[in-house]
Scaffold this active site. Structure first.
Site, PDB file in Angstrom:
ATOM      1  N   GLU A 458      99.269 -48.680 -93.515  1.00 20.68           N
ATOM      2  CA  GLU A 458     100.621 -48.580 -94.038  1.00 20.68           C
ATOM      3  C   GLU A 458     101.416 -47.415 -94.133  1.00 20.68           C
ATOM      4  O   GLU A 458     102.025 -46.841 -94.842  1.00 20.68           O
ATOM      5  CB  GLU A 458     100.600 -49.242 -95.572  1.00 20.68           C
ATOM      6  CG  GLU A 458     100.668 -50.547 -95.923  1.00 20.68           C
ATOM      7  CD  GLU A 458     102.000 -51.075 -95.364  1.00 20.68           C
ATOM      8  OE1 GLU A 458     103.027 -50.344 -95.412  1.00 20.68           O
ATOM      9  OE2 GLU A 458     102.110 -52.289 -95.015  1.00 20.68           O
TER      10      GLU A 458
HETATM   11  C1  LIG Z   1      91.556 -51.983 -91.277  1.00 17.40           C
HETATM   12  C2  LIG Z   1      93.072 -51.780 -90.784  1.00 17.40           C
HETATM   13  C3  LIG Z   1      93.781 -52.993 -90.954  1.00 17.40           C
HETATM   14  C4  LIG Z   1      95.036 -52.639 -90.525  1.00 17.40           C
HETATM   15  N1  LIG Z   1      95.901 -53.818 -90.696  1.00 17.40           N
HETATM   16  C5  LIG Z   1      97.030 -53.828 -89.949  1.00 17.40           C
HETATM   17  C6  LIG Z   1      98.002 -55.022 -89.873  1.00 17.40           C
HETATM   18  O1  LIG Z   1      97.600 -55.801 -90.459  1.00 17.40           O
HETATM   19  N2  LIG Z   1      98.947 -54.983 -89.169  1.00 17.40           N
HETATM   20  C7  LIG Z   1      99.350 -54.053 -88.418  1.00 17.40           C
HETATM   21  O2  LIG Z   1     100.420 -54.003 -87.768  1.00 17.40           O
HETATM   22  N3  LIG Z   1      98.666 -52.682 -88.376  1.00 17.40           N
HETATM   23  C8  LIG Z   1      97.511 -52.755 -89.197  1.00 17.40           C
HETATM   24  N4  LIG Z   1      96.687 -51.515 -89.045  1.00 17.40           N
HETATM   25  C9  LIG Z   1      97.141 -50.418 -88.227  1.00 17.40           C
HETATM   26  C10 LIG Z   1      97.348 -49.169 -88.857  1.00 17.40           C
HETATM   27  O3  LIG Z   1      98.738 -49.301 -89.663  1.00 17.40           O
HETATM   28  C11 LIG Z   1      97.306 -47.965 -88.094  1.00 17.40           C
HETATM   29  O4  LIG Z   1      96.092 -47.603 -87.805  1.00 17.40           O
HETATM   30  C12 LIG Z   1      98.198 -46.942 -88.428  1.00 17.40           C
HETATM   31  O5  LIG Z   1      99.476 -47.025 -88.533  1.00 17.40           O
HETATM   32  C13 LIG Z   1      97.954 -45.607 -87.770  1.00 17.40           C
HETATM   33  O6  LIG Z   1      98.026 -45.828 -86.229  1.00 17.40           O
HETATM   34  P1  LIG Z   1      96.987 -45.512 -85.258  1.00 17.40           P
HETATM   35  O7  LIG Z   1      95.555 -46.075 -85.758  1.00 17.40           O
HETATM   36  O8  LIG Z   1      97.431 -45.982 -83.837  1.00 17.40           O
HETATM   37  O9  LIG Z   1      96.798 -43.816 -85.379  1.00 17.40           O
HETATM   38  P2  LIG Z   1      97.664 -42.703 -84.633  1.00 17.40           P
HETATM   39  O10 LIG Z   1      99.148 -43.186 -84.852  1.00 17.40           O
HETATM   40  O11 LIG Z   1      97.331 -42.484 -83.274  1.00 17.40           O
HETATM   41  O12 LIG Z   1      97.454 -41.565 -85.520  1.00 17.40           O
HETATM   42  C14 LIG Z   1      96.279 -40.699 -85.399  1.00 17.40           C
HETATM   43  C15 LIG Z   1      96.637 -39.478 -86.403  1.00 17.40           C
HETATM   44  O13 LIG Z   1      97.635 -38.813 -85.888  1.00 17.40           O
HETATM   45  C16 LIG Z   1      98.649 -38.564 -86.783  1.00 17.40           C
HETATM   46  N5  LIG Z   1      99.687 -38.532 -86.371  1.00 17.40           N
HETATM   47  C17 LIG Z   1     100.387 -39.573 -85.624  1.00 17.40           C
HETATM   48  N6  LIG Z   1     101.641 -39.318 -85.224  1.00 17.40           N
HETATM   49  C18 LIG Z   1     102.077 -38.396 -86.015  1.00 17.40           C
HETATM   50  C19 LIG Z   1     103.395 -37.374 -86.015  1.00 17.40           C
HETATM   51  N7  LIG Z   1     104.350 -37.816 -85.534  1.00 17.40           N
HETATM   52  N8  LIG Z   1     103.176 -36.532 -86.838  1.00 17.40           N
HETATM   53  C20 LIG Z   1     101.959 -35.996 -87.420  1.00 17.40           C
HETATM   54  N9  LIG Z   1     100.981 -36.595 -87.440  1.00 17.40           N
HETATM   55  C21 LIG Z   1     100.913 -37.764 -86.613  1.00 17.40           C
HETATM   56  C22 LIG Z   1      98.401 -39.793 -88.015  1.00 17.40           C
HETATM   57  O14 LIG Z   1      98.701 -39.512 -89.229  1.00 17.40           O
HETATM   58  C23 LIG Z   1      96.905 -39.858 -87.805  1.00 17.40           C
HETATM   59  O15 LIG Z   1      96.050 -38.912 -88.558  1.00 17.40           O
HETATM   60  C24 LIG Z   1      95.658 -51.486 -89.707  1.00 17.40           C
HETATM   61  C25 LIG Z   1      94.760 -50.539 -89.328  1.00 17.40           C
HETATM   62  C26 LIG Z   1      93.177 -50.430 -89.964  1.00 17.40           C
HETATM   63  C27 LIG Z   1      92.267 -49.487 -89.580  1.00 17.40           C
END
Ligand SMILES: Cc1cc2nc3c(=O)[nH]c(=O)nc-3n(C[C@H](O)[C@H](O)[C@H](O)COP(=O)(O)OP(=O)(O)OC[C@H]3O[C@@H](n4cnc5c(N)ncnc54)[C@H](O)[C@@H]3O)c2cc1C
Length: 610
Positions: A458
């Protein structure tokens, strides 16, 4: 320990929730009807959720090649929750709902989150159906949303992709019109989707007849290329199984295939999936491509999705609080029963004396009081925000607009503060258990693992912080922040007249001033790179200031209810207040200092230096 007295106090003595009944929408309700809802939810949570929390952790979902298998207990819990009417509790009577205030719905859901956070995933179904009620056509509401509220179908949110999490503008799932006549499909303009969606919670299971995926995808521009940025994103209903206009399954499967289950640190009662849309595994009408029906207008998908973000984020924050609270209760119980060590007297320790229970050690009390201050304070914040949602929807225009703006500013805190500090509470609960806390013989390690998710989904911690400092405190000329400051000032004005709260009121006034000054200083150069380099420390300082305000306001209500301070409950609330002001609030100096000085220690360090 029971959650109920804490909830009752916050709802009725602090937030005066029963006064909502003066609004036309809630006129049929009373404290009795609210209490009846709590009784039912408490019972279902006790009988169908709590006993299976460990089971759903150890019996992870698995795929047998055909189906995803979940424990029978998960099926039973889902059935009991749907049967209670809680899926549609806040909906109109016409929708089969109870027109329950959101404040009461949010409070009732606390029982389930504390009993077993991952066994149910009703928040997603509700959010999905709510979105369709606002943005869907009549047919989409009838066929999809109403069957979700009834528990026949469940819902998902498909935003993330393997290469696009925080940055949704980079999604590559494509949606193409599905041939001649597709724009006139009775379920909405029909498209074929192709792409991969990662991390989709409840993306595959057999708990319901059907799964309704809400999917973000891009409709290519006239040149056939995907439109860059969020502008190109549209929203689609993609059912797992095809549905007719009568709401019945047609017998044909849609082209959505499970590519794999993710094996998670915690929250294992809910499946988490990688889904392939449109790869041709289940061709529809002999053709590859997942059938999706457009919701709202093309290219406005993210706007529709954002409609439900505030409530989803309050839901995540509340889940984090309840996991913290579960750990607090478990560690309190343990501390009252575990004999270990002796007090140090003037002559040292007397080993001839029996051991004391660890709750008698000052350091263990510190860890318990920290948990209480974090979790009860955060619960109050979540309920306050839930009450703002009701204000936004049912108050007269001016107050409703104030509630909207306050929610804009407070939502990043409501989501992130408990994710960080109620997780810290879980860590302290493990610490109180000593070595036993590090084993699976006690529940506290699972609470920590389950809670670790909340800083990630989220909108990650970092993204929430950027949203707060980069957007929310600036929007509409900073009006949201001014409104919040006015509410805080009102609490200060009342508390300053109460001798034992006056010093706290002064400390809060100073904290509010520091947050205001840090906000200005962060933006003094007008450069986002300067301002946002320390967005997370800003959010931490801001969040602690908000929680200090909440605690002061709660303490005023506690003293009003028990002016002679005769009960242990009042002593506990005042103790938690003092803990927060003495041990926590001073931390904001360090957080806000790096913000105000636009400290570039982290941002400027070259990559090679790490
Ligand atoms: C158990 C679980 C359930 C989930 N359920 C859903 C779901 O039902 N539907 C859905 O659509 N998604 C879901 N998600 C996805 C979740 O919303 C994403 O994992 C989250 O948005 C982060 O994306 P990412 O994992 O690609 O990490 P990334 O976006 O790659 O981020 C990695 C790190 O980099 C940092 N970062 C990235 N961009 C920036 C920036 N511009 N500035 C500063 N820091 C940054 C982040 O804060 C983080 O610490 C779920 C994830 C998990 C683990």
């Amino acid at each position: 320990m029971s959650l109920r007295p804490t909830l009752d106090f916050l709802l009725y003595q602090w937030l005066h929730a029963e006064s909502l009944n003066q609004r036309e929408r809630f006129a049929d309700h009373s404290r009795e009807t609210f209490d009846a809802v709590f009784d039912t939810c408490e019972r279902i949570a006790r009988e169908k959720f709590a006993p299976f929390n460990r089971l759903v952790d150890t019996q992870e979902p698995h795929f047998d090649g055909e189906q995803v298998i979940l424990p029978q207990a998960t099926h039973e819990a889902h059935k009991a929750y749907a049967g209670s009417g809680m899926l549609s509790a806040a909906q109109d009577y016409d929708e089969g709902g109870m027109q329950l205030p959101y404040t009461i719905e949010a409070a009732a859901n606390c029982f389930f989150a504390m009993a077993s956070v991952s066994i149910g995933s009703s928040l997603l179904t509700k959010g999905n159906a709510n979105l369709l009620l606002v943005h869907g056509t009549e047919a989409q509401k009838e066929v999809f949303a109403r069957n979700e509220f009834a528990g026949r179908f469940s819902g998902t949110m498909c935003l993330s992709e393997p290469q696009a999490g925080s940055s949704l503008s980079d999604i590559t799932t494509r949606a193409m019109p599905d041939g001649a006549g597709s724009e006139a499909d009775p379920l909405g303009p029909r498209y074929r989707l192709k792409g991969n969606k990662m991390w989709i919670s409840s993306g595959e299971h057999e708990l319901t007849e059907n799964i309704i995926h809400l999917v973000l995808a891009k409709i290519p521009g006239p040149d056939g290329k995907l439109i860059p940025g969020t502008r190109g994103i549209s929203l689609f209903i993609v059912p797992k199984k095809m549905v007719g206009t009568d709401g019945q399954l047609t017998g044909e499967r849609n082209d959505v295939a499970l590519a794999g289950l993710n094996h998670k640190l915690g929250w294992r009662g809910t499946t988490n999936t990688l889904l392939n849309f449109g790869e041709g595994k289940y061709p529809v009408g002999g053709e590859a491509g997942a059938v999706g029906y457009l919701v709202g207008k093309p290219h406005e998908g993210l706007r529709c999705m954002f409609h439900m973000m505030n409530e989803a984020r309050i839901g995540v924050g509340t889940a984090a609080v309840m996991l913290g609270m579960a750990g607090y209760y478990a560690s309190l119980d343990y501390a009252k029963n575990r004999p270990q060590g002796r007090p140090v007297g003037l002559a040292g320790k007397d080993s001839a004396q029996p051991q004391v229970r660890i709750i008698e050690h000052a350091d263990v009390k510190r860890m318990l009081l920290a948990q209480k201050a974090y979790c009860e304070g955060a619960l109050a914040l979540e309920l306050y925000c839930a009450r703002l949602v009701d204000e936004q929807h049912t108050a007269e225009a001016g107050a409703a607009d104030d509630a909207r703006l306050l929610l804009e500013v407070l939502t990043p805190i409501a989501k992130s503060w408990p994710s960080e500090w109620c997780l810290e509470a879980n860590s302290l609960a493990i610490q109180i258990h000593g070595g036993y806390g590090y084993t699976r013989d006690f529940p506290v390690e699972q609470y920590w693992r389950d809670n670790r998710l909340n800083m990630i989904h989220e909108g990650t911690h970092g993204i929430q912080a950027t949203d707060l400092l980069g957007r929310k405190v600036l929007m509409e000329g900073g009006k949201g922040l001014q409104l919040l400051a006015a509410r805080i000032d009102a609490t200060i004005a009342r508390a300053i007249q109460v001798p034992e709260l006056a010093a706290h009121a002064n400390a809060l006034a100073q904290a509010l001033q520091q947050v205001g000054a840090a906000t200005k200083a962060a933006w003094a150069t007008g450069k986002p790179t300067d301002a946002l380099a320390n967005a997370v420390p800003y959010m931490q300082g801001f969040g602690h200031m908000v929680l200090a305000w909440i605690w002061l306001d709660v303490a005023l209500a506690a003293l009003q209810a028990d002016a002679t301070k005769s009960t242990a409950v009042t002593a506990g609330k005042l103790g938690a207040l003092r803990y927060f002001y003495h041990y926590e609030l001073p931390k904001i100096d360090a957080w806000l200092q790096v913000v105000a000085s636009r400290d570039m220690t982290c941002a400027d360090l070259p990559e090679e230096a790490f």
